[in-house]
Design an enzyme around this catalytic site. Structure first.
Site, PDB file in Angstrom:
ATOM      1  N   CYS A 106     -16.878  18.252   6.849  1.00 15.76           N
ATOM      2  CA  CYS A 106     -17.827  17.840   7.492  1.00 15.76           C
ATOM      3  C   CYS A 106     -17.659  16.926   8.971  1.00 15.76           C
ATOM      4  O   CYS A 106     -18.524  16.824   9.525  1.00 15.76           O
ATOM      5  CB  CYS A 106     -18.814  16.793   6.555  1.00 15.76           C
TER       6      CYS A 106
ATOM      7  N   CYS B 254     -18.450  12.255   3.813  1.00 17.89           N
ATOM      8  CA  CYS B 254     -18.464  12.906   2.548  1.00 17.89           C
ATOM      9  C   CYS B 254     -17.684  12.674   1.374  1.00 17.89           C
ATOM     10  O   CYS B 254     -17.819  13.132   0.487  1.00 17.89           O
ATOM     11  CB  CYS B 254     -18.475  14.424   2.714  1.00 17.89           C
TER      12      CYS B 254
ATOM     13  N   CYS C  14     -12.596  15.410   8.947  1.00 18.45           N
ATOM     14  CA  CYS C  14     -12.736  15.899   7.745  1.00 18.45           C
ATOM     15  C   CYS C  14     -12.872  17.500   7.842  1.00 18.45           C
ATOM     16  O   CYS C  14     -13.523  17.895   8.954  1.00 18.45           O
ATOM     17  CB  CYS C  14     -13.837  15.473   7.138  1.00 18.45           C
TER      18      CYS C  14
ATOM     19  N   ASN D 180      11.961 -15.075  -2.157  1.00 16.07           N
ATOM     20  CA  ASN D 180      11.534 -14.593  -0.728  1.00 16.07           C
ATOM     21  C   ASN D 180      12.623 -15.228   0.196  1.00 16.07           C
ATOM     22  O   ASN D 180      13.045 -16.221   0.119  1.00 16.07           O
ATOM     23  CB  ASN D 180      10.314 -15.418  -0.505  1.00 16.07           C
TER      24      ASN D 180
ATOM     25  N   ILE E 157       0.970  -1.172  -0.005  1.00 16.38           N
ATOM     26  CA  ILE E 157      -0.014  -0.010  -0.009  1.00 16.38           C
ATOM     27  C   ILE E 157       0.935   1.330   0.132  1.00 16.38           C
ATOM     28  O   ILE E 157       0.201   2.462   0.229  1.00 16.38           O
ATOM     29  CB  ILE E 157      -0.927  -0.061   1.420  1.00 16.38           C
TER      30      ILE E 157
ATOM     31  N   HIS F 286      -4.549  -4.131  -2.230  1.00 16.94           N
ATOM     32  CA  HIS F 286      -4.981  -3.624  -1.228  1.00 16.94           C
ATOM     33  C   HIS F 286      -4.912  -2.166  -0.836  1.00 16.94           C
ATOM     34  O   HIS F 286      -5.011  -1.800   0.242  1.00 16.94           O
ATOM     35  CB  HIS F 286      -3.830  -4.296   0.158  1.00 16.94           C
TER      36      HIS F 286
END
Ligand code: APR
Ligand code: ZN
Length: 265
Positions: A172, A148, A169, A235, A121, A137
């Protein structure tokens, strides 16, 4: 027969062994018509972003059911936001792509790669120049208001978290959340559908830095194999799919992947 005077690589292999793996990887890359790279937190470890599992992983210190679940976020968003402020925000803002992120972007520039499917991410594939990025993801450099849906950037959030937790926010007063898939939420259907399509069409899938234990993402490399593609897993730790891979390389990605791509030039 190991070359006994070759200096050992940090993971206990010999330079000869590393060279052998780079050569084998380069041949698979060169022979492929349509490559998909599948990445996990391990590719970003070399950019300074902690992995979730394995040595020093985040989930060894923090409880994912609290920090990364939608149920807990709704109950107590300040838990997520204080964690983000302590642990992730600076990492994400400061992180720069690793040599492996850049090598993935090079494969796309050479028109060999049809997509990079990432569980990460952190947005580092975009920062490295990749354009065909499927973020299963989501992306924690993007945020939005849960009421909103006003959008917020990581820079906007960086200003607000200095004085306010949880982030509310400015329009709002709704709670602002990251544009990521939390535990208990569905993956974005358009992205997972496209990822399935790319997986079925590729003839080589390279997994870089994933423990392959989180579903449905971890299904994709196996699906690639079932669809006839060759499978490479790079890995440090073993994974549940090692037994079906055509090539397993248990080393840091930065020791082999950029080198194998550079030989293609
Ligand atoms: N090079 C290659 N592999 C590495 C490196 C490196 N430099 N550093 C670590 N690794 C390997 C580790 O051995 C480990 O198996 O990367 C793997 C990372 O595994 P996880 O931390 O489980 O990350 P990931 O597989 O991406 O997790 C999947 O779990 O919590 C969720 O949403 C989260 O997307 C994440 C998902
Ligand atoms: Zn709002």
């Amino acid at each position: 027969m190991a070359n006994l005077d070759a200096p050992d690589s940090p993971l206990g292999g010999t330079d000869e062994a590393v060279d052998g793996e780079i050569t084998a990887l380069n041949k698979l890359l060169d022979d492929a018509e349509r490559i998909v790279v599948f990445t996990g937190a391990g590719i970003s470890a070399e950019s300074g972003i902690a992995t979730y599992r394995g040595a020093g992983g985040m989930w060894t210190k923090y409880d994912p059911d609290k920090y990364a679940s939608i149920e807990y976020f709704r109950k107590d968003p300040s838990y997520y936001w204080s964690f983000f402020k302590e642990e992730r925000h600076v990492m994400m803002v400061k992180a720069v792509p690793s040599a492996s992120h850049r090598a993935v972007a090079d494969l796309e520039k050479q028109d060999r790669l049809s997509a990079v499917i990432t569980q990460n991410i952190d947005g580092l594939h975009h920062k490295a120049g990749s354009t065909r990025v499927l973020e299963l993801h989501g992306n924690t450099t993007r945020f939005y208001c849960t009421d909103c849906r006003a959008p917020y950037s990581i820079e906007d959030v960086a200003k607000i978290i200095e004085t306010q937790l949880p982030v509310l926010c400015t329009k709002c007063k709704g709670v602002v959340r990251p544009d990521v898939v939390l535990y208990g939420e569905m993956l974005p259907t358009d992205v997972i559908d496209e990822a399935h399509r790319e997986t079925q069409l590729c003839d080589l899938m390279i997994v870089i830095g994933s423990s392959l234990v989180v579903y449905p993402a971890a299904n994709l490399p196996y699906q690639a194999k079932l669809s006839g593609a060759k499978l490479v897993i790079i890995n440090i730790d073993t994974t549940p799919l090692d037994s079906v891979a055509n090539l397993n390389i248990h080393r840091s990605a930065g020791e082999v992947f950029p080198q194998a791509v550079a030989l293609l030039e």
